[in-house]
Structures are given as C-alpha cells and as structure tokens.
Write an enzyme that holds these catalytic residues in place. Structure first.
Site, short mmCIF file in Angstrom:
data_model
loop_
_atom_site.label_atom_id
_atom_site.label_comp_id
_atom_site.label_asym_id
_atom_site.label_seq_id
_atom_site.Cartn_x
_atom_site.Cartn_y
_atom_site.Cartn_z
N HIS A 34 -12.43 3.78 3.50
CA HIS A 34 -12.85 3.23 2.20
C HIS A 34 -11.90 3.65 1.07
O HIS A 34 -12.30 3.76 -0.09
CB HIS A 34 -14.28 3.67 1.85
CG HIS A 34 -15.30 3.34 2.88
ND1 HIS A 34 -15.98 2.14 2.90
CD2 HIS A 34 -15.74 4.03 3.96
CE1 HIS A 34 -16.81 2.12 3.93
NE2 HIS A 34 -16.67 3.25 4.59
N SER A 37 12.25 -2.63 -11.93
CA SER A 37 11.75 -3.15 -13.19
C SER A 37 12.89 -3.55 -14.10
O SER A 37 13.95 -2.92 -14.11
CB SER A 37 10.88 -2.10 -13.89
OG SER A 37 10.51 -2.52 -15.18
N LYS A 77 12.52 2.90 -12.02
CA LYS A 77 11.39 2.49 -11.20
C LYS A 77 11.88 1.80 -9.93
O LYS A 77 12.73 0.91 -9.99
CB LYS A 77 10.48 1.55 -11.98
CG LYS A 77 9.11 1.32 -11.36
CD LYS A 77 8.23 0.55 -12.34
CE LYS A 77 6.79 0.47 -11.84
NZ LYS A 77 6.65 -0.36 -10.64
N GLU A 118 6.07 -5.88 0.12
CA GLU A 118 5.54 -6.93 -0.74
C GLU A 118 5.98 -8.31 -0.25
O GLU A 118 5.19 -9.26 -0.21
CB GLU A 118 5.99 -6.72 -2.18
CG GLU A 118 5.32 -5.54 -2.86
CD GLU A 118 5.87 -5.24 -4.24
OE1 GLU A 118 5.31 -4.38 -4.92
OE2 GLU A 118 6.88 -5.89 -4.64
#
Length: 467
Positions: free
Chosen positions: A191, A321, A327, A334
C-alpha cells in the site's frame, strides 16, 4: 507531376508516371484520405513474402510458367532488399478486408515482374509478355485469406526476431543486477507503506517471474499465429485455389523465414475471426502490465534524491528540467510507461476489431495488423531500453536503504507470536511517534533481553524466515 493512363475493371485512371502501382492502388489513394498513416513496414514485407511463396507454389502446380514465377519471385527479392515505401501509399484506414493493400502489392510486383520478364525474354529473343496483378501475382489467392495470413506471418516474425530477444536481454540484465547487488536489504512496502524487510534479489526475482510468465503466454501464441488462412480464398471454401496450394505456400514460407507455418485447421475460422490476434494482443498486454509495474517500481525507488525513497540511483541520461538546474529524471521508465499505456490501448482497439467478423470475413484487418505490430515493436523497444539504459548501470544506495530499515517500526511484527498483536502494535506506534528504534522501545516494554530482541528483529532473518 507527369501521369500515365492505367485501366482496371472500373475503367481508365490517371496514375503518377513513376509509380510502380496501377489503377486500383490509385483509386484507394484517392478514396481513403482519413489519415496519412499507411500499413506498417513489417506487414508489407510479410505480404511480399506470401506473394513470392504463392508464385513458387503455383509454379510447382503448373499454373505459372517458370519464367513468370521467377519474375515475380525476383521482383519480391528486389523490394525486400530495398523496400520503396513510396510504392505502398494506401492508407491504414481503408477497406476493412485490406483489399487495397493486397492489390497494391499485386500491382507493384506485376509492374516489376513484367520488366524483369521482358528483359529476360528480350535476351532470349522472345516476344514481350505482361504479368497481370490478378491473374498471375494474385493467382489462387483472395485479399480475404492473404491479409489475415500477412498479419500472422508479420506478427510471428516480429515476435521471434525482435520481441523475444529483447525480452531475454532484459531478463539477463535483471539477473546480473540481482547477482551483483541483490543481497542488500531494504524496507518492503505494501500500500506504499512500510512493511517487512526484503532483499533486492527478492524484488528482482518478482520482476523476473512476471517477465517469465508473460514470455510463456507470448510463446504460446506462436502456434496459433503460424496457422495461416492462405488457401481459404474468398469465403473459406478455397474457390479458385488448387487443393495443394495452401500446403505448398506454407512450405515455401517455412523455407524463407525458418518458422513453422501450416495451413489453418479451419479456413472459415481464420477468415471470419481474428481470435488469434485478440489472444496474442492479450498476451502482449500482459507483458505491458509487467513492464509498467517494473518501470513504476524503478521510479518510486529512484525518487528523491533527498525527499524521496532514494533506494537506488538510475543512470543519469539527460537534464530533467528546463528551469531547475541539476534536476535529473527517470526518463527511461517514464518512456516505457507511455509505451505500455499505448500497448494497452492497442489491445482495446484489437478487441473491438475482433468483434467485427461479420459472417465470413472480419472487416477491421488493417487496424489489427497495425496495432498488433506496433505493440510488438513498442514492447521490444521497451525491454531493450530498460535493459541497457536503466537496469545496466543502476546503483543501489545501500546506506539509504539500511537507514530506513533501521527505523522501520514494522519489524515488531516478528514479536507477534511472543507478545501478541496488540502489544506489538503499541510498541510500533510508540517507536514511530518517538522516532526511536523499535528495539529500544521493545526493550522497555517487554521482558525480552537485548540479545533475544536483536535475533528476533534482525532484518536479514526476517527477509529469509525459512533459512
């Protein structure tokens, strides 16, 4: 643009002068303008292979002369070695039987074969002759059995030559990672919440089991895909095809591809339904779901590097980014996640297309061909990218994993058999609220010695309780 006049059963039509195709293809180009997408290249190649196999089969049956059959076969070889996609301009969104694509191939090969044949006959000082797209290239065939067969041939080849090798590559990469770094312990999660400890090797083993399960189901589809509709012709009865035509075509395809193609057990099934493609798409979707799970696990465990889980570090591939310097994002997982979403969408479209078998023919064949092949390609690319750009070069951050594990109050689960669930829950809540190690709290709240607690709460023992 210069044009020439071609004729078909509907009359004369202007066709681009340099085009190898003829009137029926041009009519399709003019009629089907819903979308610029055309039939996928692997499908066209499979269609050409079938035309070559048919020519050789008809030669063996005495229905084509040697010079006619060889001209067609040579024309196919020319296109297979240097496929000119401009000659196959018919839209994906065309007549549902794929008749326009079948005739496109017939016309291109008829034009090329006529040139080859006439050059040969000129050398032999024999009069000119013409290869006809219907009477010669399409002899013993219908779009209604050839297009379903091309779907099966192209999908079989794509699975065997592209998808399964890429899947094996990913499995090997995960297995190597597990062997090298899998002994490291981490906090398990259910969970998305802290749970009992596991080893990275157990996580990786779960991934491998998913991939093996998906591979098994994909391999199972090959036997169905390698049964071909070829020989059923218009409605499944085999009208206008020699009784031995189907067997001979499959034998020729076996020679050229190395796969084991056979005629369908029931041509009516193979023409009127796309159940095999639907099942195959379902198996591909299962792999997509597995890859999506793996990609998301990688994203979660890579999250941070300071405010996330930061249990592992994926290879840094590019700036993440346009505004935040330094970053770095998990770009490969993805990209894989998007590819998997597309495969799942393709499966839904194939399911709908599979329902469109009206009486003796399914009429969404081009869509099935495109989506099935695109799914195979997306999954092959996803497996390869995960293997080379994510799994290989991945580093487990043992210090972060160990620090989180040391603070995990859920370790108290090991005390349940001794002190009971409610007392263990009290200790866990106290350890969490006070931000203290569970061992220290358990030492205060139970009669167990520190030595006993260290054994009972040892994460390595808890990760391997049967050892």
């Amino acid at each position: 643009m210069k044009f020439r006049t071609e004729h078909d059963s509907m009359g004369p039509l202007q066709v681009p002068a340099e085009a190898l195709y003829q009137a029926q293809t041009q009519r399709a180009v003019q009629n089907f303008q819903l979308h610029p997408a055309t039939m996928p290249t692997p499908f066209i190649r499979a269609l050409l292979l079938i035309k070559q196999a048919a020519a050789r089969a008809n030669l063996q049956l005495g229905l084509l002369t040697e010079i006619q059959a060889n001209s067609i076969a040579t024309a196919v070889d020319q296109q297979l070695h240097n496929l000119d996609l401009k000659q196959f301009p018919v839209s994906l969104y065309q007549t549902g039987s794929g008749t326009s694509s079948n005739m496109n191939a017939n016309e291109v090969l008829a034009t090329l074969a006529s040139h080859i044949l006439n050059a040969t006959m000129h050398d032999k000082q024999i009069g000119a002759e013409k290869i006809h797209p219907n009477d010669h290239v399409n002899l013993g065939q219908s779009s209604n059995d050839t297009i379903p067969s091309a779907i099966h041939v192209s999908a079989s080849l794509a699975i065997v030559l592209e998808l399964l090798p890429a899947l094996t590559q990913l499995q090997h990469a995960i297995a190597r990672l597990s062997a090298e770094q899998g002994a490291i312990l981490k906090t398990g999660r259910t969970h998305l919440m802290d749970a009992m400890p596991v080893r990275f090797s157990q996580v990786f083993g779960g991934w491998l089991a998913q991939l093996t399960h998906a591979e098994h189901h994909i391999r199972q589809q090959l036997s169905g895909l390698q049964q071909l509709a070829q020989g059923g012709t218009a409605v499944g009865t085999g009208v206008n095809a020699h009784p031995q035509f189907a067997v001979l075509v499959c034998a020729e395809l076996c020679k050229t591809t190395g796969l084991s193609f056979t005629p369908s057990d029931n041509f009516f099934f193979s023409l009127s339904s796309q159940d095999v493609a639907v099942a195959c798409s379902g198996a591909l979707k299962t792999l997509a779901v597995a890859l999506l799970k793996i990609a998301n696990d990688l994203r979660w465990m890579n999250s941070g590097p300071l405010a996330g889980l930061a249990e592992l570090e994926l290879p840094a591939l590019q700036p993440g980014s346009s505004i935040m310097p330094g970053k770095v994002n998990p770009v490969i997982p993805e990209a894989v996640a998007m590819a998997c979403a597309q495969v799942i969408g393709h499966d839904t479209a194939i399911t709908i297309a599979g329902q469109s078998g009206n009486f003796e023919l399914n009429v969404m064949l081009p869509l099935v061909a495109n989506n099935l092949l695109d799914s195979i390609s997306l999954l092959a690319g996803s497996c390869s990218s995960l293997a080379t750009q994510a799994i290989s070069g991945l580093k487990i951050r043992q210090d972060t994993a160990a620090a989180a594990l040391a603070r995990n109050p859920i370790l108290v689960t090991a005390l349940n058999p001794i002190i009971g669930y409610e007392q263990a829950a009290k200790i866990a809540k106290m350890a969490y609220s006070q931000q203290r190690p569970v061992l220290d709290v358990a030492l205060e709240q139970t009669n167990l010695s520190e030595a006993e607690l260290r054994v009972l709460l040892d994460p390595a023992r808890l990760a391997d309780p049967g050892s």
